[in-house]
Write a protein that holds these residues in place. Structure first.
Motif, PDB file in Angstrom:
ATOM      1  N   VAL A   1      36.258 -13.394 -78.707  1.00  0.00           N
ATOM      2  CA  VAL A   1      37.578 -13.961 -77.818  1.00  0.00           C
ATOM      3  C   VAL A   1      38.717 -13.369 -78.373  1.00  0.00           C
ATOM      4  CG1 VAL A   1      36.764 -16.471 -77.662  1.00  0.00           C
ATOM      5  CG2 VAL A   1      37.756 -15.784 -79.833  1.00  0.00           C
ATOM      6  N   ASN A   2      38.658 -12.562 -79.543  1.00  0.00           N
ATOM      7  CA  ASN A   2      39.798 -11.610 -79.822  1.00  0.00           C
ATOM      8  C   ASN A   2      39.729 -10.271 -79.577  1.00  0.00           C
ATOM      9  OD1 ASN A   2      41.080 -13.903 -81.194  1.00  0.00           O
ATOM     10  ND2 ASN A   2      39.856 -13.789 -82.821  1.00  0.00           N
ATOM     11  N   ASP A   3      38.796  -9.769 -78.701  1.00  0.00           N
ATOM     12  CA  ASP A   3      38.617  -8.416 -78.276  1.00  0.00           C
ATOM     13  C   ASP A   3      39.245  -8.369 -76.962  1.00  0.00           C
ATOM     14  OD1 ASP A   3      37.772  -5.923 -77.471  1.00  0.00           O
ATOM     15  OD2 ASP A   3      35.514  -6.677 -77.337  1.00  0.00           O
ATOM     16  N   PHE A   4      40.520  -7.842 -77.220  1.00  0.00           N
ATOM     17  CA  PHE A   4      41.469  -8.030 -75.961  1.00  0.00           C
ATOM     18  C   PHE A   4      40.989  -6.827 -75.100  1.00  0.00           C
ATOM     19  CE2 PHE A   4      45.065 -10.231 -78.077  1.00  0.00           C
ATOM     20  CZ  PHE A   4      44.281 -11.423 -78.399  1.00  0.00           C
ATOM     21  N   ASP A   5      40.747  -5.517 -75.489  1.00  0.00           N
ATOM     22  CA  ASP A   5      40.337  -4.635 -74.833  1.00  0.00           C
ATOM     23  C   ASP A   5      39.128  -4.866 -74.053  1.00  0.00           C
ATOM     24  OD1 ASP A   5      42.511  -3.230 -75.869  1.00  0.00           O
ATOM     25  OD2 ASP A   5      41.602  -2.148 -77.519  1.00  0.00           O
ATOM     26  N   GLY A   6      38.099  -5.569 -74.822  1.00  0.00           N
ATOM     27  CA  GLY A   6      36.660  -5.640 -74.221  1.00  0.00           C
ATOM     28  C   GLY A   6      36.928  -6.822 -73.127  1.00  0.00           C
TER      29      GLY A   6
ATOM     30  N   ASP B   1      43.200 -19.329 -81.572  1.00  0.00           N
ATOM     31  CA  ASP B   1      43.325 -17.915 -82.110  1.00  0.00           C
ATOM     32  C   ASP B   1      43.714 -16.722 -81.279  1.00  0.00           C
ATOM     33  OD1 ASP B   1      43.292 -16.663 -84.479  1.00  0.00           O
ATOM     34  OD2 ASP B   1      40.999 -16.262 -84.512  1.00  0.00           O
ATOM     35  N   PRO B   2      43.144 -16.608 -80.300  1.00  0.00           N
ATOM     36  CA  PRO B   2      43.479 -15.481 -79.307  1.00  0.00           C
ATOM     37  C   PRO B   2      44.909 -15.606 -78.638  1.00  0.00           C
ATOM     38  CG  PRO B   2      41.747 -16.506 -78.257  1.00  0.00           C
ATOM     39  CD  PRO B   2      41.752 -17.204 -79.562  1.00  0.00           C
TER      40      PRO B   2
ATOM     41  N   ILE C   1      47.222 -13.069 -76.861  1.00  0.00           N
ATOM     42  CA  ILE C   1      46.265 -12.397 -75.641  1.00  0.00           C
ATOM     43  C   ILE C   1      47.191 -12.636 -74.038  1.00  0.00           C
ATOM     44  CG2 ILE C   1      45.039 -14.902 -75.171  1.00  0.00           C
ATOM     45  CD1 ILE C   1      42.609 -12.993 -74.377  1.00  0.00           C
ATOM     46  N   SER C   2      48.016 -13.590 -74.117  1.00  0.00           N
ATOM     47  CA  SER C   2      48.817 -13.808 -72.830  1.00  0.00           C
ATOM     48  C   SER C   2      49.749 -12.778 -72.781  1.00  0.00           C
ATOM     49  CB  SER C   2      49.508 -15.177 -73.190  1.00  0.00           C
ATOM     50  OG  SER C   2      50.422 -15.285 -71.865  1.00  0.00           O
ATOM     51  N   ASP C   3      50.292 -12.270 -73.683  1.00  0.00           N
ATOM     52  CA  ASP C   3      51.403 -11.186 -73.722  1.00  0.00           C
ATOM     53  C   ASP C   3      50.611  -9.859 -73.362  1.00  0.00           C
ATOM     54  OD1 ASP C   3      53.825 -12.473 -75.710  1.00  0.00           O
ATOM     55  OD2 ASP C   3      51.806 -13.113 -76.138  1.00  0.00           O
ATOM     56  N   TYR C   4      49.398  -9.728 -74.046  1.00  0.00           N
ATOM     57  CA  TYR C   4      48.771  -8.442 -73.699  1.00  0.00           C
ATOM     58  C   TYR C   4      48.260  -8.415 -72.282  1.00  0.00           C
ATOM     59  CZ  TYR C   4      44.524  -5.415 -73.903  1.00  0.00           C
ATOM     60  OH  TYR C   4      43.892  -4.251 -73.992  1.00  0.00           O
ATOM     61  N   PHE C   5      47.824  -9.464 -71.684  1.00  0.00           N
ATOM     62  CA  PHE C   5      47.508  -9.283 -69.975  1.00  0.00           C
ATOM     63  C   PHE C   5      48.857  -9.046 -69.233  1.00  0.00           C
ATOM     64  CE2 PHE C   5      43.274 -10.007 -68.814  1.00  0.00           C
ATOM     65  CZ  PHE C   5      42.678  -9.891 -70.122  1.00  0.00           C
TER      66      PHE C   5
ATOM     67  N   GLY D   1      47.331 -20.332 -70.617  1.00  0.00           N
ATOM     68  CA  GLY D   1      47.492 -20.386 -72.234  1.00  0.00           C
ATOM     69  C   GLY D   1      48.899 -19.525 -72.471  1.00  0.00           C
ATOM     70  N   PRO D   2      49.677 -20.059 -73.529  1.00  0.00           N
ATOM     71  CA  PRO D   2      51.197 -19.510 -73.732  1.00  0.00           C
ATOM     72  C   PRO D   2      51.037 -18.215 -74.322  1.00  0.00           C
ATOM     73  CG  PRO D   2      50.193 -21.085 -75.528  1.00  0.00           C
ATOM     74  CD  PRO D   2      49.161 -21.392 -74.415  1.00  0.00           C
ATOM     75  N   THR D   3      52.357 -17.468 -74.337  1.00  0.00           N
ATOM     76  CA  THR D   3      52.541 -16.299 -75.159  1.00  0.00           C
ATOM     77  C   THR D   3      52.448 -16.656 -76.456  1.00  0.00           C
ATOM     78  OG1 THR D   3      54.738 -16.952 -74.808  1.00  0.00           O
ATOM     79  CG2 THR D   3      53.887 -15.309 -73.060  1.00  0.00           C
ATOM     80  N   LYS D   4      52.471 -15.371 -77.230  1.00  0.00           N
ATOM     81  CA  LYS D   4      52.624 -15.442 -78.769  1.00  0.00           C
ATOM     82  C   LYS D   4      53.635 -16.265 -79.215  1.00  0.00           C
ATOM     83  CE  LYS D   4      51.826 -12.099 -82.310  1.00  0.00           C
ATOM     84  NZ  LYS D   4      51.535 -10.730 -82.714  1.00  0.00           N
TER      85      LYS D   4
END
Ligand code: AMP
Ligand code: GLY
Length: 431
Positions: free
Chosen positions: A48-53, A72-73, A78-82, A95-98
């Motif tokens: 769940v923490n492998d954002f690239d994957g 955790d993500p 993860i939301s900011d990443y996307f 899901g919320p941003t960081k």
């Protein structure tokens, strides 16, 4: 729609079970999932923490929505990443941003947030290694019991309720000087003890509008009568009889509305579930904690208690149009009983064969720590959550327990008193 659910617990099984019922849903993928989720959709071996994957998988499989189960993500962004990647921003991430996830990721942040927005919570003060002397003095003048909380994520173990000042001082030193919970306890929140009954309140928000999802009562301790060690949760019931309309009105006005307004005023982008752990203190709600996700095992009663299609609600959450959707709730009670491995929440064995699953005729079986397909084995502390439903709480409970009685594995354990306190409360208050 193709949906990816992140996580592997009973919560994620219940979320994917609910989403799969939508006529708008094509495929559900669950990463990494469990033996139960593989009967609903396709399990994907991704962390769940492998954002690239996760991003690569989402693009390959034309995923249009990602529902994030655990915190955790979200705390890792993860939301900011996307949002920040042009090729991913079309995917609705629930899901919320960081910045929003700090409501759960930092107890000090959430305390300051509540203070800024006048949200009722226990009085508190935060200390660091540098201010430890001040902290020790604060403990000395503090009434008992004293609640000490590690600021960061500590896998549900970061809260200590000290009954005497020596224990409180010792705990404060261990947390700050020895970093008992690692980086999570570099700051410690010392808080007034609130005496009352706890209730888990769930809200779905697009950052501006919100829907109140069913509230639930969670049973956190391993032993009957709320004794023994804390666990992830041994059972849950919805609705909660003592959280009546008058109380819930206070919750909305005094807590939910100022929270959503506060997030919006602080320009924090929050689209997703918000779980507010509350204490009912003589009819008044106080926030114990915010979580930026659904609860487990509460989701295993909350999802079946929602009659509406969840998918349009989540879509509207992503596009900021939650006000255009109706939320219809099912009538009656839902109760879930969690079956755990012998020894949990201490050390336990994995790999025991689970027998009797096919004999269950009534109720819903949500998997958590399970593995396999033809032969299903235990693979975690919390293994299954069995949910019963009926207009009467007694019958919802007996439905769940009758199904529990059909399932066996070596060392299986469960609490026999889920919902008994609520039955007692109802017999005293609802004559
Ligand atoms: P938390 O991780 O903040 O949910 O805390 C874990 C558990 O500790 C809660 O579910 C409550 O049962 C208890 N707790 C936390 N804060 C308080 C408080 N201020 N007063 C009484 N109990 C508390
Ligand atoms: N059942 C409590 C939680 O999910 O944190």
């Amino acid at each position: 729609m193709n949906i990816l659910v992140l996580g592997s617990g009973g919560r994620e099984h219940a979320l994917s079970w609910k989403l799969k019922q939508s006529p708008l849903c094509k495929n559900v993928y669950i990463a990494p999932g469990n033996a139960g989720t593989s009967t609903i959709g396709i399990n994907v071996q991704l962390n769940v923490n492998d954002f690239d994957g996760i991003a690569a998988f989402a693009l390959d499989h034309h995923i249009q929505m990602i529902v994030v189960g655990p915190e955790d993500p979200l705390v890792r962004g993860i939301s900011d990443y996307f949002q920040n990647r042009a090729d991913l921003m079309h995917i609705a991430l629930i899901g919320p941003t960081k910045a929003g996830a700090k409501l759960e990721g930092s107890k000090d942040f959430s305390k300051q947030f509540m203070t800024r927005h006048g949200i009722p919570t226990a009085r508190s003060k935060t200390f660091t290694k540098r201010t430890i002397e001040e902290g020790l003095n604060y403990v000395s003048s503090h009434p008992l019991p004293i609640v000490l909380k590690a600021d960061g994520l500590a896998a549900g173990k970061g809260v200590i309720i000290a009954e005497d000042q020596e224990t409180a001082r010792q705990t404060l030193k261990e947390m700050l000087l020895d970093e008992k919970f690692g980086a999570a306890s570099q700051q410690v929140v010392i808080e007034q003890f609130l005496s009352g009954i706890e209730v888990s309140v769930f809200v779905l928000t697009d950052g501006k509008h919100y829907k109140m999802l069913p509230s639930a009562k969670d049973y956190k301790r391993i032993g009957e009568g709320d004794t023994g060690l804390n666990t992830g949760g041994m059972g849950a019931v919805t609705p909660v009889p003592f959280a009546d309309a008058t109380f819930m009105e206070k919750v909305e006005k005094q807590i939910v509305e100022p929270t959503i307004e506060g997030l919006s005023n602080e320009k924090i982008n929050y689209k997703g579930f918000l779980f507010i752990g509350l204490m009912n203190v003589e009819g008044n709600p106080f926030v114990i904690e915010y979580n930026v996700r659904m609860g487990d095992p509460e989701t295993q009663v909350v999802m079946p208690a929602i009659e509406s299609d969840l998918l349009p609600l989540l879509n509207a959450c992503a596009t900021g149009r939650l006000n255009e959707q109706d939320l219809v709730l099912a009538k009656g009670f839902h109760a879930t009983v969690v079956m755990v491995s012998g020894g949990y929440p201490g050390s336990y064995e994995k790999g025991h064969v689970i027998e009797g699953l096919k004999n269950v005729e009534e109720g819903l079986v949500f998997h958590a720590g399970t593995d396999g397909d033809e032969q299903i084995t235990t693979n975690g502390g919390r293994v299954l959550a069995i949910t019963g439903q009926n207009t009467l709480l007694e019958k919802a409970l007996s439905q769940a327990y009758e199904s529990v009685a059909k399932i066996h594995w070596q060392g299986a354990n469960f609490r026999k008193d889920i919902g008994q306190d609520l039955l007692k409360w109802m017999s005293q208050h609802q004559k």
